[in-house]
Motif scaffolding. Structure first.
Motif, PDB file in Angstrom:
ATOM      1  N   THR A 103       0.855  -1.183   0.000  1.00  0.00           N
ATOM      2  CA  THR A 103       0.000   0.000   0.000  1.00  0.00           C
ATOM      3  C   THR A 103       0.891   1.233   0.000  1.00  0.00           C
ATOM      4  O   THR A 103       1.739   1.392   0.886  1.00  0.00           O
ATOM      5  CB  THR A 103      -0.912   0.016   1.231  1.00  0.00           C
ATOM      6  N   LEU A 104       0.724   2.090  -0.986  1.00  0.00           N
ATOM      7  CA  LEU A 104       1.607   3.236  -1.111  1.00  0.00           C
ATOM      8  C   LEU A 104       1.393   4.228   0.039  1.00  0.00           C
ATOM      9  O   LEU A 104       0.259   4.672   0.278  1.00  0.00           O
ATOM     10  CB  LEU A 104       1.376   3.955  -2.438  1.00  0.00           C
ATOM     11  N   PRO A 105       2.446   4.625   0.721  1.00  0.00           N
ATOM     12  CA  PRO A 105       2.297   5.603   1.804  1.00  0.00           C
ATOM     13  C   PRO A 105       2.148   7.027   1.295  1.00  0.00           C
ATOM     14  O   PRO A 105       1.581   7.876   1.971  1.00  0.00           O
ATOM     15  CB  PRO A 105       3.588   5.434   2.601  1.00  0.00           C
ATOM     16  N   LYS A 106       2.673   7.310   0.092  1.00  0.00           N
ATOM     17  CA  LYS A 106       2.553   8.617  -0.542  1.00  0.00           C
ATOM     18  C   LYS A 106       2.390   8.406  -2.038  1.00  0.00           C
ATOM     19  O   LYS A 106       2.693   7.333  -2.561  1.00  0.00           O
ATOM     20  CB  LYS A 106       3.787   9.487  -0.262  1.00  0.00           C
ATOM     21  N   ALA A 107       1.940   9.428  -2.718  1.00  0.00           N
ATOM     22  CA  ALA A 107       1.795   9.338  -4.172  1.00  0.00           C
ATOM     23  C   ALA A 107       3.142   9.032  -4.814  1.00  0.00           C
ATOM     24  O   ALA A 107       4.192   9.525  -4.366  1.00  0.00           O
ATOM     25  CB  ALA A 107       1.232  10.639  -4.721  1.00  0.00           C
ATOM     26  N   ALA A 108       3.130   8.215  -5.857  1.00  0.00           N
ATOM     27  CA  ALA A 108       4.369   7.794  -6.508  1.00  0.00           C
ATOM     28  C   ALA A 108       4.120   7.555  -7.986  1.00  0.00           C
ATOM     29  O   ALA A 108       3.017   7.164  -8.393  1.00  0.00           O
ATOM     30  CB  ALA A 108       4.916   6.528  -5.854  1.00  0.00           C
ATOM     31  N   ASN A 109       5.154   7.805  -8.776  1.00  0.00           N
ATOM     32  CA  ASN A 109       5.095   7.457 -10.200  1.00  0.00           C
ATOM     33  C   ASN A 109       6.277   6.596 -10.620  1.00  0.00           C
ATOM     34  O   ASN A 109       6.506   6.388 -11.811  1.00  0.00           O
ATOM     35  CB  ASN A 109       5.030   8.716 -11.067  1.00  0.00           C
ATOM     36  N   ALA A 110       7.026   6.100  -9.638  1.00  0.00           N
ATOM     37  CA  ALA A 110       8.184   5.260  -9.930  1.00  0.00           C
ATOM     38  C   ALA A 110       8.427   4.316  -8.760  1.00  0.00           C
ATOM     39  O   ALA A 110       8.178   4.658  -7.606  1.00  0.00           O
ATOM     40  CB  ALA A 110       9.425   6.126 -10.162  1.00  0.00           C
ATOM     41  N   ILE A 111       8.897   3.113  -9.090  1.00  0.00           N
ATOM     42  CA  ILE A 111       9.192   2.127  -8.048  1.00  0.00           C
ATOM     43  C   ILE A 111      10.538   1.465  -8.328  1.00  0.00           C
ATOM     44  O   ILE A 111      11.010   1.418  -9.465  1.00  0.00           O
ATOM     45  CB  ILE A 111       8.102   1.042  -7.937  1.00  0.00           C
ATOM     46  N   THR A 112      11.120   0.970  -7.264  1.00  0.00           N
ATOM     47  CA  THR A 112      12.309   0.121  -7.344  1.00  0.00           C
ATOM     48  C   THR A 112      11.998  -1.167  -6.584  1.00  0.00           C
ATOM     49  O   THR A 112      11.502  -1.113  -5.450  1.00  0.00           O
ATOM     50  CB  THR A 112      13.533   0.803  -6.721  1.00  0.00           C
ATOM     51  N   VAL A 113      12.275  -2.305  -7.209  1.00  0.00           N
ATOM     52  CA  VAL A 113      12.056  -3.604  -6.573  1.00  0.00           C
ATOM     53  C   VAL A 113      13.404  -4.274  -6.366  1.00  0.00           C
ATOM     54  O   VAL A 113      14.185  -4.416  -7.315  1.00  0.00           O
ATOM     55  CB  VAL A 113      11.144  -4.499  -7.438  1.00  0.00           C
ATOM     56  N   ARG A 114      13.698  -4.661  -5.132  1.00  0.00           N
ATOM     57  CA  ARG A 114      14.882  -5.477  -4.844  1.00  0.00           C
ATOM     58  C   ARG A 114      14.421  -6.929  -4.773  1.00  0.00           C
ATOM     59  O   ARG A 114      13.487  -7.268  -4.037  1.00  0.00           O
ATOM     60  CB  ARG A 114      15.544  -5.056  -3.538  1.00  0.00           C
ATOM     61  N   TYR A 115      15.096  -7.816  -5.519  1.00  0.00           N
ATOM     62  CA  TYR A 115      14.573  -9.160  -5.745  1.00  0.00           C
ATOM     63  C   TYR A 115      15.721 -10.138  -5.965  1.00  0.00           C
ATOM     64  O   TYR A 115      16.885  -9.764  -6.176  1.00  0.00           O
ATOM     65  CB  TYR A 115      13.675  -9.157  -6.992  1.00  0.00           C
ATOM     66  N   SER A 116      15.374 -11.413  -5.992  1.00  0.00           N
ATOM     67  CA  SER A 116      16.284 -12.463  -6.433  1.00  0.00           C
ATOM     68  C   SER A 116      15.485 -13.493  -7.215  1.00  0.00           C
ATOM     69  O   SER A 116      14.356 -13.825  -6.850  1.00  0.00           O
ATOM     70  CB  SER A 116      16.962 -13.147  -5.241  1.00  0.00           C
ATOM     71  N   ILE A 117      16.075 -13.977  -8.318  1.00  0.00           N
ATOM     72  CA  ILE A 117      15.550 -15.134  -9.035  1.00  0.00           C
ATOM     73  C   ILE A 117      16.698 -16.118  -9.214  1.00  0.00           C
ATOM     74  O   ILE A 117      17.868 -15.760  -9.054  1.00  0.00           O
ATOM     75  CB  ILE A 117      14.915 -14.763 -10.393  1.00  0.00           C
ATOM     76  N   PRO A 118      16.423 -17.376  -9.564  1.00  0.00           N
ATOM     77  CA  PRO A 118      17.496 -18.374  -9.619  1.00  0.00           C
ATOM     78  C   PRO A 118      18.523 -18.073 -10.703  1.00  0.00           C
ATOM     79  O   PRO A 118      18.252 -17.373 -11.687  1.00  0.00           O
ATOM     80  CB  PRO A 118      16.761 -19.680  -9.934  1.00  0.00           C
ATOM     81  N   ASP A 119      19.699 -18.643 -10.518  1.00  0.00           N
ATOM     82  CA  ASP A 119      20.715 -18.654 -11.554  1.00  0.00           C
ATOM     83  C   ASP A 119      20.390 -19.798 -12.528  1.00  0.00           C
ATOM     84  O   ASP A 119      19.585 -20.694 -12.226  1.00  0.00           O
ATOM     85  CB  ASP A 119      22.082 -18.879 -10.911  1.00  0.00           C
ATOM     86  N   SER A 120      21.041 -19.770 -13.679  1.00  0.00           N
ATOM     87  CA  SER A 120      20.948 -20.919 -14.581  1.00  0.00           C
ATOM     88  C   SER A 120      21.817 -22.050 -14.039  1.00  0.00           C
ATOM     89  O   SER A 120      22.685 -21.839 -13.180  1.00  0.00           O
ATOM     90  CB  SER A 120      21.406 -20.540 -15.985  1.00  0.00           C
ATOM     91  N   ALA A 121      21.609 -23.250 -14.539  1.00  0.00           N
ATOM     92  CA  ALA A 121      22.314 -24.422 -14.006  1.00  0.00           C
ATOM     93  C   ALA A 121      23.820 -24.324 -14.200  1.00  0.00           C
ATOM     94  O   ALA A 121      24.591 -24.871 -13.405  1.00  0.00           O
ATOM     95  CB  ALA A 121      21.778 -25.686 -14.671  1.00  0.00           C
ATOM     96  N   THR A 122      24.265 -23.632 -15.234  1.00  0.00           N
ATOM     97  CA  THR A 122      25.698 -23.506 -15.513  1.00  0.00           C
ATOM     98  C   THR A 122      26.228 -22.121 -15.214  1.00  0.00           C
ATOM     99  O   THR A 122      27.356 -21.790 -15.568  1.00  0.00           O
ATOM    100  CB  THR A 122      25.981 -23.849 -16.990  1.00  0.00           C
ATOM    101  N   GLY A 123      25.440 -21.265 -14.574  1.00  0.00           N
ATOM    102  CA  GLY A 123      25.827 -19.884 -14.321  1.00  0.00           C
ATOM    103  C   GLY A 123      25.452 -19.010 -15.508  1.00  0.00           C
ATOM    104  O   GLY A 123      25.065 -19.487 -16.575  1.00  0.00           O
ATOM    105  N   GLY A 124      25.550 -17.720 -15.314  1.00  0.00           N
ATOM    106  CA  GLY A 124      25.219 -16.809 -16.412  1.00  0.00           C
ATOM    107  C   GLY A 124      23.872 -16.156 -16.295  1.00  0.00           C
ATOM    108  O   GLY A 124      23.595 -15.160 -16.957  1.00  0.00           O
ATOM    109  N   GLY A 125      22.974 -16.718 -15.474  1.00  0.00           N
ATOM    110  CA  GLY A 125      21.742 -16.032 -15.151  1.00  0.00           C
ATOM    111  C   GLY A 125      20.558 -16.368 -16.037  1.00  0.00           C
ATOM    112  O   GLY A 125      20.679 -16.927 -17.123  1.00  0.00           O
ATOM    113  N   LEU A 126      19.385 -16.025 -15.528  1.00  0.00           N
ATOM    114  CA  LEU A 126      18.109 -16.165 -16.208  1.00  0.00           C
ATOM    115  C   LEU A 126      17.418 -14.805 -16.242  1.00  0.00           C
ATOM    116  O   LEU A 126      17.806 -13.885 -15.519  1.00  0.00           O
ATOM    117  CB  LEU A 126      17.217 -17.172 -15.477  1.00  0.00           C
TER     118      LEU A 126
END
Length: 663
Positions: A103-126
């Protein structure tokens, strides 16, 4: 002693593999949001850190306090786990179709999300989409793990299947040197995964009112998505300068398809002759090498609008500075070439493409030597180091920047930086020290780190001072160092010049600090003073600091075992300090020397308040470390009042303190 304590809460803890995350333990039910949105600073009630840390335009909300049908992971501080690297040591795990809603505490027109998703099986990312619904607006954010997931021993690798990089190093996992051990130990792969998180910014295209919802829904492209936090912000209109040398007039491409580096060079040359500023309008400008700056002002339209983005390019032959790669960066001339002066950079983003740590490479967002210069209002992401200054140089001001997702330090004053200021910067997810002064070869003097926020440095320290004279660390907020470091560190290490004069550490707040030191098998303090290369004889004055929810000790003073009879730390003074919660002691002294304490209040102490081993001589006269009580220490020091009483137990059981509260 385990790697870290775990709070007794029924939640899921994440065990890691290269591709999958397997929950263990009970699952916490979806959270019920409070009537008012929970806004935090470093996962704390803002009232606990008032006046400390950076003043920023965005508001932070922790995912674990939001509404979700996912699983809350943590709190947990065990190394190499997703909760340990999350802000506040807790986050939310989503499987495909699950959501977390803020729930937004103040009006906003931009967001930043800090996240993690899995790596690929051999590295290099998804990569994977994340559905964003903000009010009645729907957007898609593209997540990636290409810039996260490092493995193994320093300087790390992207390969989850790699064998030990240094089989001749002692490791805790087998308490052995694998290359000298028969039979050879079995090392679980991936070995020591870390650097799990990244962040992504998104302009929403409209202003969403206070009280409206922002829902993030995980896709089926990856088996899980972990959301740590949401920052929301009301971004103003782009800045325009019609009287400057516009890079578009010199051939720059705002679509990012063509390399704009030559156009930047031409605009800078023209601006210097015409005595104009350089203006970079909204757009994405591809720059795959250093832009050399001297006696020039470069302004962007704002770091949400002007993005200068570059790839990492392998060099056919090493550069003069030894680099084997180049990438986007604004560099002053090196000091041995005379350095640069009067450089002023502001209002744009620098986004690199650095995915591995190669220490010889100069692939930093800002580099070289820049005297009488200012660096303001930049957003720097995915470079090796955000700002690495090689002095001698003087009078640089680094203010109001956001430096995130670095493979190494966020900022380093390296060798001979004097009379300079780093103020009101926000740092998150550095791969090494957040902010550092390293006085290698030539001393750093008269510098100040003031009112900065440093969160979740994955390795090493929040703020580190390696040698130097008359420097100041003041009014900072440092949270959640992850591994082998502290919130605040002063060390005679890495060949640094001696400490001299005074080092003032004043009115800082640390939280959930003090990590497990792999080699020593002990916990570090929120503040850590380390005599490795030589004694630290400067006058160190620690005044007004608050050390909250310390994982182990609040204060650690130490020398390494091979030099314990050679070096000392004799001149440290703590005054008007508040310590709320320690997993072990208030003070752990493993060195000769001494410290004084005046008006130091401590509560919720998990073990003996003073762990005084001195230099482990255990002499009839007592410890080689003298504790001086100057009064007003709220009772915690009184039972250990004798100045050199030996109370040596530096691996006691860890007791989780309660959450910090107003004093």
């Amino acid at each position: 002693m385990s790697l870290a304590f775990r709070r007794p809460v029924a939640v899921a803890v994440i065990a890691l593999s290269a591709v999958a995350v397997v929950p263990a333990g009970a699952v916490q039910a979806a959270t019920v949001p409070t009537a008012a949105p929970a806004v935090t600073r470093a996962a704390l009630d803002p009232a606990l850190v008032a006046g400390r840390g950076a003043s920023v335009a965005f508001l932070e909300q922790e995912a674990e306090r939001a509404k979700t049908n996912g699983t809350v992971i943590g709190p947990d501080r065990t190394a190499y786990t997703l909760p340990a690297e999350a802000s506040g040591r807790s986050a939310v795990r989503l499987t495909p179709g699950q959501y977390v809603e803020f729930t937004l505490p103040k009006a906003a027109n931009a967001i930043t999300v800090r996240y993690s998703i899995p790596d690929s099986a051999t590295g290099g990312g998804l990569t994977a989409p994340l559905a964003v619904k903000a009010g009645n607006t729907s957007r898609t954010m593209t997540l990636t793990s290409q810039y996260s997931w490092l493995y193994n021993q320093y300087p790390f690798t992207n390969d989850p299947n790699a064998d030990l990089l240094h089989p001749d190093w002692w490791i805790t996992e087998c308490a052995c040197v694998p290359a000298a051990t028969t039979p050879a130990p079995v090392i679980t792969k991936p070995f020591r995964p870390s650097h799990f998180y990244d962040e992504q910014r998104l302009l929403l295209g409209r202003t969403v009112k206070a009280g409206e919802k922002v829902r993030l829904t995980a896709s089926s492209a990856v088996p899980w998505t972990v959301v740590d936090l949401l920052d929301s912000e009301l971004v103003g209109l782009p800045y325009v300068n019609l009287l400057a040398a516009n890079v578009l007039a010199f051939g720059a491409d705002p679509t990012g398809k063509r390399d704009s580096a030559p156009a930047f060079d031409k605009a800078i040359a023209f601006a210097k002759k015409a005595k104009l500023k350089v203006y970079v309008p909204p757009g994405v400008f591809r720059v795959d090498r250093h832009i050399i700056v001297d006696d020039v002002t470069i302004e962007g339209a704002g770091n949400w609008y002007t993005v200068i983005k570059g790839r990492t390019v392998a060099l056919s032959t090493p550069a003069a500075d030894g680099s084997t790669h180049t990438s986007v960066g604004f560099y002053g001339k090196y000091a041995d070439e005379g350095g640069s002066r009067n450089v002023h950079l502001s209002g744009f983003a620098i986004q690199g493409d650095v995915r591995e740590r190669i220490d010889i490479d100069q692939i930093n967002g800002i580099g070289g030597a820049m005297s009488d210069s200012t660096i303001k209002n930049l957003y720097i992401q995915h470079t090796k180091v955000g700002l690495w200054f090689d002095g001698p140089m003087s009078n640089v001001r680094v203010e109001n920047n956001i430096i995130v997702d670095q493979i190494a330090d966020a900022l380093n004053f390296h060798t001979g930086v004097t009379g300079s200021l780093v103020r009101n910067n926000f740092v998150r997810n550095s791969g090494d020290d957040g902010l550092a002064m390293w006085a290698e070869k030539t001393t750093n003097a008269g510098n100040t780190f003031d009112r900065n926020t440093v969160q979740t440095p994955v390795l090493a320290n929040g703020i580190a001072i390696y040698g130097g004279k008359d420097n100041v660390v003041s009014n900072n907020l440092i949270a959640d160092p992850i591994r082998e470091g502290s919130a605040i560190h002063a060390g005679s290490r890495f060949g640094a010049e001696p400490f001299a004069g005074t080092l003032k550490i004043t009115n800082n707040t640390t939280v959930r600090a003090g990590t497990y030191e792999l080699n020593w098998n002990i916990g570090l303090g929120a503040i850590w003073i380390f005599a490795l290369d030589r004694s630290i004889e400067a006058d160190i004055q620690v005044t007004g600091d608050h050390y909250l929810d310390n994982t182990y000790n609040a204060i650690m003073m130490v020398s390494d075992w091979p030099v314990k009879d050679l070096y000392s730390i004799p001149n440290v003074h703590f005054k008007d300090v508040k310590i709320d919660g320690t997993g072990t002691s208030v003070l752990s002294a493993r060195v000769a020397g001494g410290a004084s304490f005046e008006n130091v209040d401590a509560r919720n102490v998990g073990a003996v308040p003073v762990n005084n081993c001195g230099s482990f001589g255990f002499t009839p006269a007592g410890s080689e470390f003298t504790v001086t009580d100057r009064g007003g220490n709220d009772g915690w020091l009184a039972p250990w009042l004798l100045p050199n009483t030996i109370t040596c137990d530096d691996r006691p059981p860890v007791v989780a303190p309660p959450a910090p509260a107003p004093w």
